[in-house]
Design a protein around this motif. Structure first.
Motif, mmCIF file in Angstrom:
data_model
loop_
_atom_site.group_PDB
_atom_site.id
_atom_site.type_symbol
_atom_site.label_atom_id
_atom_site.label_comp_id
_atom_site.label_asym_id
_atom_site.label_seq_id
_atom_site.Cartn_x
_atom_site.Cartn_y
_atom_site.Cartn_z
ATOM 1 N N LEU A 38 77.279 38.595 -79.186
ATOM 2 C CA LEU A 38 77.731 37.199 -79.094
ATOM 3 C C LEU A 38 77.908 36.777 -77.643
ATOM 4 N N GLU A 39 78.331 37.706 -76.806
ATOM 5 C CA GLU A 39 78.524 37.380 -75.394
ATOM 6 C C GLU A 39 77.191 37.199 -74.670
ATOM 7 N N ALA A 40 76.197 37.966 -75.083
ATOM 8 C CA ALA A 40 74.892 37.906 -74.423
ATOM 9 C C ALA A 40 74.104 36.663 -74.794
ATOM 10 N N PHE A 41 74.254 36.190 -76.030
ATOM 11 C CA PHE A 41 73.484 35.035 -76.502
ATOM 12 C C PHE A 41 74.431 34.023 -77.141
ATOM 13 N N THR A 76 59.630 39.869 -73.114
ATOM 14 C CA THR A 76 58.805 39.528 -74.285
ATOM 15 C C THR A 76 59.251 38.214 -74.917
ATOM 16 N N GLN A 77 60.558 38.000 -74.974
ATOM 17 C CA GLN A 77 61.107 36.776 -75.576
ATOM 18 C C GLN A 77 61.205 35.622 -74.584
ATOM 19 N N LYS A 78 60.688 35.842 -73.367
ATOM 20 C CA LYS A 78 60.717 34.822 -72.309
ATOM 21 C C LYS A 78 62.140 34.372 -71.989
ATOM 22 N N LEU A 79 63.041 35.362 -71.936
ATOM 23 C CA LEU A 79 64.449 35.092 -71.653
ATOM 24 C C LEU A 79 64.862 35.561 -70.264
ATOM 25 N N TRP A 80 63.921 36.120 -69.527
ATOM 26 C CA TRP A 80 64.269 36.659 -68.210
ATOM 27 C C TRP A 80 64.472 35.518 -67.215
ATOM 28 N N ARG A 81 65.704 35.362 -66.776
ATOM 29 C CA ARG A 81 66.063 34.377 -65.762
ATOM 30 C C ARG A 81 66.864 35.081 -64.676
ATOM 31 N N PRO A 82 66.546 34.849 -63.413
ATOM 32 C CA PRO A 82 67.281 35.529 -62.332
ATOM 33 C C PRO A 82 68.786 35.294 -62.394
ATOM 34 N N GLU A 83 69.189 34.116 -62.857
ATOM 35 C CA GLU A 83 70.610 33.785 -62.867
ATOM 36 C C GLU A 83 71.365 34.375 -64.053
ATOM 37 N N THR A 84 70.651 34.808 -65.103
ATOM 38 C CA THR A 84 71.330 35.349 -66.292
ATOM 39 C C THR A 84 70.960 36.794 -66.605
ATOM 40 N N ALA A 85 69.865 37.284 -66.063
ATOM 41 C CA ALA A 85 69.380 38.621 -66.417
ATOM 42 C C ALA A 85 70.390 39.707 -66.056
ATOM 43 N N ALA A 86 70.930 39.645 -64.847
ATOM 44 C CA ALA A 86 71.871 40.687 -64.405
ATOM 45 C C ALA A 86 73.108 40.727 -65.289
ATOM 46 N N ILE A 91 76.145 43.345 -69.811
ATOM 47 C CA ILE A 91 76.735 43.279 -71.163
ATOM 48 C C ILE A 91 76.133 44.353 -72.053
ATOM 49 N N PHE A 92 74.819 44.521 -71.983
ATOM 50 C CA PHE A 92 74.159 45.552 -72.791
ATOM 51 C C PHE A 92 74.687 46.942 -72.440
ATOM 52 N N GLN A 93 74.877 47.186 -71.164
ATOM 53 C CA GLN A 93 75.332 48.498 -70.708
ATOM 54 C C GLN A 93 76.727 48.835 -71.224
ATOM 55 N N ASN A 94 77.577 47.805 -71.340
ATOM 56 C CA ASN A 94 78.964 47.999 -71.773
ATOM 57 C C ASN A 94 79.171 47.597 -73.233
ATOM 58 N N ALA A 95 78.109 47.644 -74.035
ATOM 59 C CA ALA A 95 78.173 47.152 -75.418
ATOM 60 C C ALA A 95 79.125 47.949 -76.287
ATOM 61 N N ARG A 96 79.382 49.219 -75.943
ATOM 62 C CA ARG A 96 80.266 50.034 -76.773
ATOM 63 C C ARG A 96 81.735 49.621 -76.649
ATOM 64 N N GLN A 97 82.047 48.889 -75.604
ATOM 65 C CA GLN A 97 83.431 48.450 -75.424
ATOM 66 C C GLN A 97 83.783 47.377 -76.454
ATOM 67 N N PHE A 98 84.967 47.489 -77.017
ATOM 68 C CA PHE A 98 85.501 46.502 -77.963
ATOM 69 C C PHE A 98 84.674 46.379 -79.241
ATOM 70 N N CYS A 99 83.818 47.368 -79.540
ATOM 71 C CA CYS A 99 83.046 47.299 -80.779
ATOM 72 C C CYS A 99 83.900 47.808 -81.946
ATOM 73 N N GLY A 100 83.435 47.580 -83.150
ATOM 74 C CA GLY A 100 84.191 47.970 -84.335
ATOM 75 C C GLY A 100 84.177 49.474 -84.556
ATOM 76 N N SER A 101 85.022 49.926 -85.474
ATOM 77 C CA SER A 101 85.061 51.349 -85.829
ATOM 78 C C SER A 101 83.780 51.729 -86.559
ATOM 79 N N SER A 102 83.582 53.021 -86.756
ATOM 80 C CA SER A 102 82.355 53.499 -87.415
ATOM 81 C C SER A 102 82.172 52.923 -88.815
ATOM 82 N N PRO A 103 83.228 52.920 -89.677
ATOM 83 C CA PRO A 103 83.043 52.319 -91.018
ATOM 84 C C PRO A 103 82.714 50.823 -90.952
#
Length: 291
Positions: A38-41, A76-86, A91-103
């Motif tokens: 949700l944070e990424a898109f 591929t999705q034509k979403l690469w923008r210099p101002e948003t890519a980084a 966000i992708f790298q830290n995706a495990r933070q604040f995620c739900g439990s395994s179940p």
């Protein structure tokens, strides 16, 4: 032909409402187990968001995929923008933070994938509806008339034609069209009590379409923007200001239906000048400032 166009447009609106409901359900599922998505898109009505979930259904699978696959997806999705890519890569790298439990992740990821697949299938049907609507609209005798409406473009012009079009002289006066569209208010008076309220008994599809038309018109027509700003300055709400603008737009549309002539911005400006329109008076300072 007009009735077929009306039915196609109404069914398209119904499918769009279903898409909105599915997107809301999908967003709620992501809140519970995948906040990084949700944070990424932001706009989850876009197909690339659903493709993202299909490729990376859980935070663990996203992090495991690695930077190379992340960059490939964005390109591929034509979403690469210099101002948003980084920011997205972080966000992708830290995706495990604040995620739900395994179940929670196991259950909600299945729901999210199911909803993403449903949305992709629904979008294919919406694309088919849009193709048929545009094809039928081009064949309609009143295509040039409604196609010239300011701000209506390819989406709203067919809807307006389907709801308003039909036999010549269907609406005897401007007020009749405005009442059917729900922009004309309802007055109530008893003794010293006088109240005005929104009109509820009307064509709901047409009212919603006129609301969107007025909103789009503000963006493309200088006089409509000035009119809207003035109504807001008078203390009217956003919705009320758009209804007032819609009331004015319907007056223009009714005149076009009577004369059978497309909208002419220059003719409209001359008519405003001839009648001493207050909108034109307010536009003059803006024109001087722009010069």
């Amino acid at each position: 032909m007009t009735q077929q166009l009306q039915l196609l447009c109404r069914d398209e609106i119904g499918l769009i409402e279903q898409r909105t409901a599915l997107v809301n359900q999908l967003r709620q599922a992501l809140v519970e187990y995948y906040p990084a998505a949700l944070e990424a898109f932001e706009d989850w009505t876009q197909p690339f968001c659903w493709d993202f979930l299909l490729q990376f259904p859980t935070p663990d699978k996203l992090v495991t995929a690695g930077r190379r696959r992340w960059e490939k997806f964005l390109h591929t999705q034509k979403l690469w923008r210099p101002e948003t890519a980084a920011k997205r890569l972080e966000i992708f790298q830290n995706a495990r933070q604040f995620c739900g439990s395994s179940p929670v992740t196991a259950a909600k990821s299945l729901l999210a994938l199911s909803l993403a697949k449903l949305l992709k299938a629904l979008q294919l049907q919406l694309d088919q509806y849009r193709q048929q609507i545009e094809a039928l609209f081009k064949q309609h005798p009143d295509h040039d008339l409604f196609g010239s409406l300011p701000g209506a473009a390819q989406t709203l012009a067919p809807r307006l034609l389907g709801e308003v079009g039909g036999p010549h002289g269907r609406f005897e006066d401007t007020e009749g069209l405005q009442c059917v569209a729900g922009t004309a208010p309802v007055s109530f008076q008893s003794g010293q009590i006088h109240r005005v309220r929104i009109r509820y008994q009307c064509n709901k599809v047409l009212r919603h379409t006129v609301h969107l038309w007025a909103q789009c018109c503000v963006r493309v027509c200088p006089w409509a923007e000035v009119y809207y700003r003035q109504k807001r300055a008078e203390g009217k709400s956003h919705a009320c200001a758009l209804r007032c603008l819609g009331q004015r737009l319907l007056k223009i549309l009714w005149k076009m239906l009577q004369t059978r002539k497309p909208y002419d911005a220059d003719l409209h400006a001359r008519n405003q000048k001839q009648h001493g329109s207050w909108v034109l008076t307010l536009m003059k300072p803006d024109l001087k400032a722009s010069q």
